[in-house]
Write a protein that holds these residues in place. Structure first.
Motif, short mmCIF file in Angstrom:
data_model
loop_
_atom_site.label_atom_id
_atom_site.label_comp_id
_atom_site.label_asym_id
_atom_site.label_seq_id
_atom_site.Cartn_x
_atom_site.Cartn_y
_atom_site.Cartn_z
N SER A 40 10.36 17.02 -40.29
CA SER A 40 9.58 17.06 -39.06
C SER A 40 9.79 15.85 -38.27
CB SER A 40 8.30 16.58 -40.05
OG SER A 40 7.60 16.33 -39.04
N HIS A 41 9.25 15.89 -36.90
CA HIS A 41 9.32 14.05 -36.12
C HIS A 41 8.49 12.96 -37.03
CE1 HIS A 41 5.87 16.75 -34.72
NE2 HIS A 41 5.68 15.28 -33.72
N LEU A 50 13.81 9.50 -32.91
CA LEU A 50 12.70 9.04 -31.67
C LEU A 50 13.29 7.53 -31.20
CD1 LEU A 50 10.33 11.67 -33.01
CD2 LEU A 50 11.71 11.30 -30.38
N LYS A 51 13.10 6.68 -32.16
CA LYS A 51 12.79 4.76 -31.62
C LYS A 51 14.33 4.94 -31.28
CE LYS A 51 11.16 1.03 -32.14
NZ LYS A 51 12.68 -0.19 -32.09
N GLU A 52 16.15 5.41 -31.94
CA GLU A 52 17.05 5.04 -31.14
C GLU A 52 17.39 5.36 -29.98
OE1 GLU A 52 21.77 5.77 -33.00
OE2 GLU A 52 20.03 6.92 -33.29
N ALA A 53 17.04 6.37 -29.63
CA ALA A 53 16.65 7.16 -28.47
C ALA A 53 15.85 5.88 -27.43
CB ALA A 53 15.73 8.41 -27.73
N ILE A 54 14.50 5.42 -28.09
CA ILE A 54 13.87 4.26 -26.50
C ILE A 54 14.81 3.50 -26.66
CG2 ILE A 54 11.87 3.20 -26.83
CD1 ILE A 54 10.69 5.46 -28.02
N GLY A 234 -9.30 2.67 -26.13
CA GLY A 234 -9.65 1.55 -24.55
C GLY A 234 -8.70 0.92 -25.11
N LYS A 235 -7.11 0.81 -26.00
CA LYS A 235 -6.05 0.02 -26.29
C LYS A 235 -4.34 1.26 -26.12
CE LYS A 235 -7.97 -4.48 -26.86
NZ LYS A 235 -7.13 -4.49 -25.42
N ILE A 236 -3.56 0.19 -25.15
CA ILE A 236 -2.57 2.06 -25.13
C ILE A 236 -2.18 2.31 -26.57
CG2 ILE A 236 -0.83 -0.47 -25.67
CD1 ILE A 236 -0.76 2.63 -22.71
N ASN A 237 -1.45 3.32 -26.85
CA ASN A 237 -1.02 3.53 -27.51
C ASN A 237 -0.13 3.40 -27.96
OD1 ASN A 237 -0.71 5.55 -29.81
ND2 ASN A 237 -0.70 7.77 -28.74
N GLU A 238 0.62 2.18 -29.05
CA GLU A 238 1.61 2.25 -29.13
C GLU A 238 2.34 3.08 -29.76
OE1 GLU A 238 3.07 -0.41 -27.65
OE2 GLU A 238 1.23 -1.78 -27.29
N GLY A 239 1.76 4.60 -30.57
CA GLY A 239 2.89 5.07 -31.29
C GLY A 239 3.76 5.73 -30.36
N ILE A 240 3.23 5.82 -29.42
CA ILE A 240 3.70 6.97 -28.22
C ILE A 240 5.48 5.96 -27.83
CG2 ILE A 240 3.85 7.76 -26.43
CD1 ILE A 240 0.56 8.07 -26.56
N PHE A 241 5.33 4.87 -27.79
CA PHE A 241 6.27 3.91 -27.42
C PHE A 241 7.49 3.03 -28.89
CE2 PHE A 241 3.15 3.89 -24.50
CZ PHE A 241 3.57 3.88 -23.32
N GLY A 243 7.72 6.21 -31.10
CA GLY A 243 8.70 7.44 -31.24
C GLY A 243 7.66 8.08 -31.80
N GLU A 244 6.29 8.07 -31.87
CA GLU A 244 5.74 9.01 -32.08
C GLU A 244 4.67 9.66 -31.07
OE1 GLU A 244 2.17 5.99 -34.28
OE2 GLU A 244 4.14 5.48 -35.42
N THR A 245 6.25 10.72 -30.75
CA THR A 245 5.37 11.74 -29.75
C THR A 245 4.17 12.40 -29.78
OG1 THR A 245 7.03 13.53 -30.43
CG2 THR A 245 7.92 11.98 -29.06
N ILE A 246 4.03 12.22 -28.36
CA ILE A 246 2.30 13.58 -27.95
C ILE A 246 2.02 14.55 -28.54
CG2 ILE A 246 0.75 13.93 -27.06
CD1 ILE A 246 0.80 11.97 -25.10
N ASN A 247 3.00 15.18 -28.77
CA ASN A 247 3.25 16.61 -29.00
C ASN A 247 4.40 16.39 -29.74
OD1 ASN A 247 5.38 16.53 -27.20
ND2 ASN A 247 4.25 18.54 -26.57
N THR A 248 5.11 17.76 -29.96
CA THR A 248 6.21 18.03 -31.11
C THR A 248 8.00 17.70 -30.05
OG1 THR A 248 5.17 19.25 -32.93
CG2 THR A 248 7.52 19.98 -33.15
#
Length: 389
Positions: A40-41, A50-54, A234-241, A243-248
């Motif tokens: 699983s991602h 994913l975090k390493e890629a960022i 109402g706040k930026i979804n920090e997870g996306i940034f 490594g917690e991607t929106i989809n797989t």
């Protein structure tokens, strides 16, 4: 009649596609052996990759520390669409278009979002719009490098530091190949299948603090699909940034991107990548300068792309032909080289004027570009002989 002798040398790598682009030199499937396939991602190992890629993207691309970087679905197109649908509508917008992808963003904003206060500044293939006409109290949407025209903005000096609107930049053929001034950009998008030769399907979305502020203070009038939603409560979804991607995501593609980023670090980082692209472009430019049948599609030398190099046939006997015959002649050149396994995917983009499009990004070797130019002359002469037959 002089025989048209085939060149003695061939490009070692015949891949000159402008996307997906050539893999890095020395790439093999073994480079992906560490991919956590079947995992699983959202597992610890997936999130770490994913975090390493960022983090490596920030390091190699030299992204400012206060800019957020996210991995998003649907390649560069998905990244741009997320920005357009999430950020536009707060103020008027100036849309810049001088090639196919810029035209696509115009269509999205004018015909899909239906923004009545959208102003479109266009130029024909080969030129830039008049950048002095831009109103920076508006948001501004543009491509840094016109992938299908070979025309790029030469710098960011035309963008004021004290702009009121946001600048949204599709930089997919520019990132890693051309100097991109992040201080003048609020949104930057690209896909790693371009200059780094990664596998397709994923995009990168980079947001400045000003873009984040817009996301947290403005709500679009239209509904947003799940894969476009960058905020939560109402706040930026920090997870996306983080490594917690929106989809797989494909962890195989992520591993491939990591391999490309590590290669980039090994050869000297951003400067080395840009220098490789510049040397490849120089090989094309030197050939064009001594060849009378071909010229750049970009009219102004300072706007000529060093990555997606677009060329046109200017031989008088060919340009005197009807338009459909000119198009057929231009297609015969890449067709002949593809048939012989010399060069793949070097025809002009389907919406662009007839001609050639040769990828000269950092994963291409200059020696292959130089060998290709010899074969381009050969293919031209073959097409010319067929024309006279």
């Amino acid at each position: 009649m002089t025989a048209n002798t085939a060149p003695a040398i061939r490009p070692e790598n015949p891949n000159f596609s402008s996307g997906p682009c050539a893999k890095r030199p020395g790439w093999t499937l073994e480079a992906l052996a560490d991919a956590p396939l079947g995992r699983s991602h959202r597992a610890k190992v997936g999130k770490a990759k994913l975090k390493e890629a960022i983090d490596l993207t920030r390091e190699v691309l030299e992204v400012p520390a206060d800019y957020r970087i996210g991995i998003v679905p649907a390649s560069d197109t998905g990244a741009v669409e997320m920005a357009l649908w999430s950020l536009l509508g707060a103020r008027p917008v100036d849309m810049l278009a001088w090639e196919s992808f810029g035209e696509g963003w115009v269509t999205d904003v004018v015909k899909q979002l239906k923004l009545a206060d959208a102003r479109v500044l266009k130029a024909a293939y080969g030129d830039l719009p008049d950048l002095t006409q831009i109103d920076f109290t508006h948001d501004v949407v543009f491509t840094w490098n016109g992938t299908t025209s070979g025309v790029m903005v030469p710098d960011a000096n035309w963008i004021p530091a004290d702009r009121e609107g946001l600048t949204i930049c599709d930089a997919t053929s520019a990132a890693f190949a051309q100097p991109v001034d992040f201080s003048k950009l609020d949104v930057v998008t690209f896909s790693w299948q371009k200059v780094l030769g990664g596998e397709g399907a994923h995009g990168i979305l980079i947001l400045s603090p000003r873009a984040v502020e817009r996301l947290e203070t403005y709500k679009p009038a239209w509904p947003l699909p799940k894969i476009f939603r960058l905020t939560k409560n109402g706040k930026i979804n920090e997870g996306i940034f983080k490594g917690e991607t929106i989809n797989t995501p494909s962890m195989l593609c992520v591993e491939d991107y990591l391999d490309a980023l590590k290669w980039a670090k090994e050869i000297g980082g951003l400067k080395a990548l840009q220098e490789r692209s510049n040397r490849n472009f120089e090989a094309i430019a030197q050939w064009v300068a001594r060849t009378d049948w071909v010229d750049f599609l970009a009219n102004d030398p300072v706007t000529r792309s060093n990555s997606s190099v677009c060329l046109k046939v200017v031989d008088p006997e060919v340009t005197a032909l009807p338009e459909d015959a000119q198009a057929a002649f231009a297609k015969a050149i890449p067709a002949g080289l593809e048939k012989g396994g010399v060069a793949y995917d070097i025809g002009a983009y389907r919406d662009a004027p007839p001609g050639l499009r040769i990828w000269c990004g950092a994963t291409v070797e200059r020696s292959d570009v130089e060998a290709l130019t010899l074969w381009l002359d050969w293919a031209f002469n073959e097409a010319k002989a067929a024309l006279k037959a």
